[in-house]
Design a protein around this motif. Structure first.
Motif, PDB file in Angstrom:
ATOM      1  N   TYR A 152       0.834  -1.206   0.000  1.00  0.00           N
ATOM      2  CA  TYR A 152       0.000   0.000   0.000  1.00  0.00           C
ATOM      3  C   TYR A 152       0.870   1.258   0.000  1.00  0.00           C
ATOM      4  O   TYR A 152       0.663   2.174  -0.807  1.00  0.00           O
ATOM      5  N   TYR A 153       1.843   1.313   0.898  1.00  0.00           N
ATOM      6  CA  TYR A 153       2.673   2.514   1.021  1.00  0.00           C
ATOM      7  C   TYR A 153       3.595   2.675  -0.184  1.00  0.00           C
ATOM      8  O   TYR A 153       3.838   3.802  -0.641  1.00  0.00           O
ATOM      9  N   ALA A 154       4.106   1.568  -0.709  1.00  0.00           N
ATOM     10  CA  ALA A 154       4.950   1.642  -1.900  1.00  0.00           C
ATOM     11  C   ALA A 154       4.162   2.222  -3.073  1.00  0.00           C
ATOM     12  O   ALA A 154       4.655   3.090  -3.808  1.00  0.00           O
ATOM     13  N   LYS A 155       2.930   1.766  -3.232  1.00  0.00           N
ATOM     14  CA  LYS A 155       2.089   2.263  -4.325  1.00  0.00           C
ATOM     15  C   LYS A 155       1.802   3.745  -4.159  1.00  0.00           C
ATOM     16  O   LYS A 155       1.861   4.518  -5.133  1.00  0.00           O
ATOM     17  N   GLU A 156       1.492   4.168  -2.931  1.00  0.00           N
ATOM     18  CA  GLU A 156       1.194   5.577  -2.675  1.00  0.00           C
ATOM     19  C   GLU A 156       2.401   6.468  -2.960  1.00  0.00           C
ATOM     20  O   GLU A 156       2.257   7.620  -3.363  1.00  0.00           O
ATOM     21  N   MET A 157       3.602   5.931  -2.753  1.00  0.00           N
ATOM     22  CA  MET A 157       4.820   6.706  -2.991  1.00  0.00           C
ATOM     23  C   MET A 157       5.316   6.593  -4.424  1.00  0.00           C
ATOM     24  O   MET A 157       6.260   7.280  -4.815  1.00  0.00           O
ATOM     25  N   GLY A 158       4.699   5.703  -5.197  1.00  0.00           N
ATOM     26  CA  GLY A 158       5.077   5.558  -6.595  1.00  0.00           C
ATOM     27  C   GLY A 158       6.368   4.803  -6.815  1.00  0.00           C
ATOM     28  O   GLY A 158       7.088   5.059  -7.789  1.00  0.00           O
ATOM     29  N   ILE A 159       6.693   3.870  -5.909  1.00  0.00           N
ATOM     30  CA  ILE A 159       7.887   3.043  -6.078  1.00  0.00           C
ATOM     31  C   ILE A 159       7.510   1.584  -5.863  1.00  0.00           C
ATOM     32  O   ILE A 159       6.434   1.275  -5.343  1.00  0.00           O
ATOM     33  N   SER A 160       8.388   0.678  -6.257  1.00  0.00           N
ATOM     34  CA  SER A 160       8.113  -0.746  -6.077  1.00  0.00           C
ATOM     35  C   SER A 160       8.324  -1.140  -4.620  1.00  0.00           C
ATOM     36  O   SER A 160       9.047  -0.471  -3.869  1.00  0.00           O
ATOM     37  N   SER A 161       7.701  -2.247  -4.228  1.00  0.00           N
ATOM     38  CA  SER A 161       7.875  -2.741  -2.862  1.00  0.00           C
ATOM     39  C   SER A 161       9.329  -3.091  -2.590  1.00  0.00           C
ATOM     40  O   SER A 161       9.843  -2.877  -1.483  1.00  0.00           O
ATOM     41  N   GLY A 162      10.016  -3.613  -3.617  1.00  0.00           N
ATOM     42  CA  GLY A 162      11.426  -3.952  -3.457  1.00  0.00           C
ATOM     43  C   GLY A 162      12.286  -2.730  -3.185  1.00  0.00           C
ATOM     44  O   GLY A 162      13.140  -2.739  -2.288  1.00  0.00           O
ATOM     45  N   SER A 163      12.066  -1.666  -3.956  1.00  0.00           N
ATOM     46  CA  SER A 163      12.828  -0.427  -3.749  1.00  0.00           C
ATOM     47  C   SER A 163      12.513   0.187  -2.391  1.00  0.00           C
ATOM     48  O   SER A 163      13.399   0.730  -1.709  1.00  0.00           O
ATOM     49  N   PHE A 164      11.254   0.091  -1.990  1.00  0.00           N
ATOM     50  CA  PHE A 164      10.827   0.613  -0.694  1.00  0.00           C
ATOM     51  C   PHE A 164      11.553  -0.107   0.438  1.00  0.00           C
ATOM     52  O   PHE A 164      12.093   0.514   1.358  1.00  0.00           O
ATOM     53  N   ASN A 165      11.611  -1.421   0.356  1.00  0.00           N
ATOM     54  CA  ASN A 165      12.299  -2.197   1.385  1.00  0.00           C
ATOM     55  C   ASN A 165      13.795  -1.900   1.409  1.00  0.00           C
ATOM     56  O   ASN A 165      14.403  -1.800   2.477  1.00  0.00           O
ATOM     57  N   GLN A 166      14.388  -1.752   0.241  1.00  0.00           N
ATOM     58  CA  GLN A 166      15.816  -1.435   0.176  1.00  0.00           C
ATOM     59  C   GLN A 166      16.110  -0.098   0.846  1.00  0.00           C
ATOM     60  O   GLN A 166      17.117   0.056   1.546  1.00  0.00           O
ATOM     61  N   LEU A 167      15.224   0.868   0.631  1.00  0.00           N
ATOM     62  CA  LEU A 167      15.395   2.186   1.231  1.00  0.00           C
ATOM     63  C   LEU A 167      15.325   2.105   2.755  1.00  0.00           C
ATOM     64  O   LEU A 167      16.148   2.702   3.470  1.00  0.00           O
ATOM     65  N   CYS A 168      14.356   1.349   3.263  1.00  0.00           N
ATOM     66  CA  CYS A 168      14.216   1.191   4.716  1.00  0.00           C
ATOM     67  C   CYS A 168      15.413   0.451   5.305  1.00  0.00           C
ATOM     68  O   CYS A 168      15.918   0.807   6.377  1.00  0.00           O
ATOM     69  N   GLN A 169      15.878  -0.578   4.602  1.00  0.00           N
ATOM     70  CA  GLN A 169      17.037  -1.331   5.077  1.00  0.00           C
ATOM     71  C   GLN A 169      18.281  -0.452   5.116  1.00  0.00           C
ATOM     72  O   GLN A 169      19.087  -0.525   6.053  1.00  0.00           O
ATOM     73  N   LYS A 170      18.436   0.394   4.119  1.00  0.00           N
ATOM     74  CA  LYS A 170      19.617   1.257   4.034  1.00  0.00           C
ATOM     75  C   LYS A 170      19.673   2.247   5.190  1.00  0.00           C
ATOM     76  O   LYS A 170      20.738   2.481   5.779  1.00  0.00           O
ATOM     77  N   VAL A 171      18.526   2.835   5.528  1.00  0.00           N
ATOM     78  CA  VAL A 171      18.502   3.890   6.545  1.00  0.00           C
ATOM     79  C   VAL A 171      18.321   3.326   7.951  1.00  0.00           C
ATOM     80  O   VAL A 171      18.989   3.752   8.892  1.00  0.00           O
ATOM     81  N   TYR A 172      17.419   2.340   8.100  1.00  0.00           N
ATOM     82  CA  TYR A 172      17.060   1.858   9.430  1.00  0.00           C
ATOM     83  C   TYR A 172      17.563   0.451   9.740  1.00  0.00           C
ATOM     84  O   TYR A 172      17.459   0.001  10.886  1.00  0.00           O
ATOM     85  N   GLY A 173      18.047  -0.252   8.722  1.00  0.00           N
ATOM     86  CA  GLY A 173      18.500  -1.611   8.956  1.00  0.00           C
ATOM     87  C   GLY A 173      17.375  -2.581   9.232  1.00  0.00           C
ATOM     88  O   GLY A 173      17.571  -3.611   9.878  1.00  0.00           O
ATOM     89  N   LYS A 174      16.184  -2.275   8.750  1.00  0.00           N
ATOM     90  CA  LYS A 174      15.028  -3.148   8.941  1.00  0.00           C
ATOM     91  C   LYS A 174      14.072  -2.967   7.773  1.00  0.00           C
ATOM     92  O   LYS A 174      14.149  -1.983   7.026  1.00  0.00           O
TER      93      LYS A 174
END
Length: 299
Positions: A214-236
């Protein structure tokens, strides 16, 4: 002048935890977007405000004198001379004073910076206001400088304020706070505009929308890219961040409201009470009932 509503980051108030808006406590038509004042001049009901509540605005509280305890989302902090506290909209806090306090309060409506100075000066640029920051208290090193910055802002507010000068003086207080913060903390989190948008969406929708997609779609990015971004900044993962937000709200309602377990589950979008209890225990190793009992037994 446009009517100020509750900020977009908090669309609705969670039951039984009071939400305080700027217009509730500071009825100043000349400065509807912010408030600056002295802590020693707070109304009596706020001098000893030991009832937990939320704000719909960003806030800085700078204590130059006095002692006490300041609780922010289950973290207890000592109020002492030259201590500065940061609060984001929606955080639950309370305080009690053991000795009379002096200092300053600065409260800012969430859209103030971007509406007056553009995106480049949004709250996103201040790590002490960013989601994930756990450093809510700062021991000020250059106390005289920060005090002078507050005094200049307060002096401008008490005259016939110039909106442009007022904006610059607010920025001066924030920039001096940022300088102190950067000196004291090296583990600060810096997030980009996509994650900032995510947390704004999360605050608005976490009760009803619990999926990464849901959040990935609202931000206009793929779920994979969204997870990578969270992992990069927060490690989760993004899923973990969404679930942590839910767990935090469950804890808040268990401790600060008189809703029963079933009511809390329904308030946060859980239709199955059994699943709600399993979800909470999986993340905390304790049942909702026992969490409430253990915390309320504490002095």
């Amino acid at each position: 002048m446009k009517t100020l509503n509750a900020p977009s980051m908090i669309q609705s108030e969670i039951k039984n935890i009071p939400m305080i808006h700027l217009t509730d406590v500071h009825n100043d038509d000349t400065n509807p977007y912010f408030y600056v004042g002295r802590l020693e001049e707070l109304p009596n009901e706020f001098q000893e405000f030991d009832s937990s509540h939320r704000h719909s605005y960003y806030a800085l509280f700078y204590f130059t004198e006095g002692t006490g305890t300041h609780s922010i989302d289950f973290q207890s902090h000592t109020i002492e001379k030259n201590s500065l506290f940061f609060l984001r909209p929606g955080q639950v806090h309370s305080w009690t004073f053991s000795k009379p306090v002096k200092g300053f309060a600065l409260k800012i409506y969430p859209d103030y910076l971007s509406e007056h100075g553009g995106q480049v000066t949004s709250f996103q640029n201040y790590p002490f206001f960013q989601p994930g920051n756990e450093n809510s208290k700062l021991a000020i090193q250059d106390a005289e400088q920060l005090k002078n910055d507050f005094e200049r802002l307060l002096g401008e507010k008490n005259t016939k304020p110039n909106s442009s000068l007022t904006y610059l003086l607010i920025q001066l207080v924030l920039q001096q706070s940022l300088k102190e913060f950067n000196t004291s903390f090296t583990d600060k989190i810096t997030i980009d505009s996509k994650l900032w948008d995510f947390f704004k969406l999360l605050e608005t929708n976490f009760k009803d929308q619990k999926t990464t997609s849901y959040y990935a779609k609202e931000m206009g990015i793929s779920s994979g890219s969204f997870n990578q971004l969270c992992q990069k900044v927060y490690g989760k993962s993004a899923k973990a961040i969404i679930q942590e937000r839910l767990v935090l709200e469950i804890k808040r309602l268990l401790l600060h409201s008189d809703l029963n377990i079933n009511q809390i589950a329904l308030t946060l979008g859980f239709s199955d009470n059994s699943y709600f209890s399993k979800f909470f225990k999986a993340h905390t190793n304790i049942s909702p009932e026992n969490f409430r009992l253990s915390k309320r037994k504490l002095p």
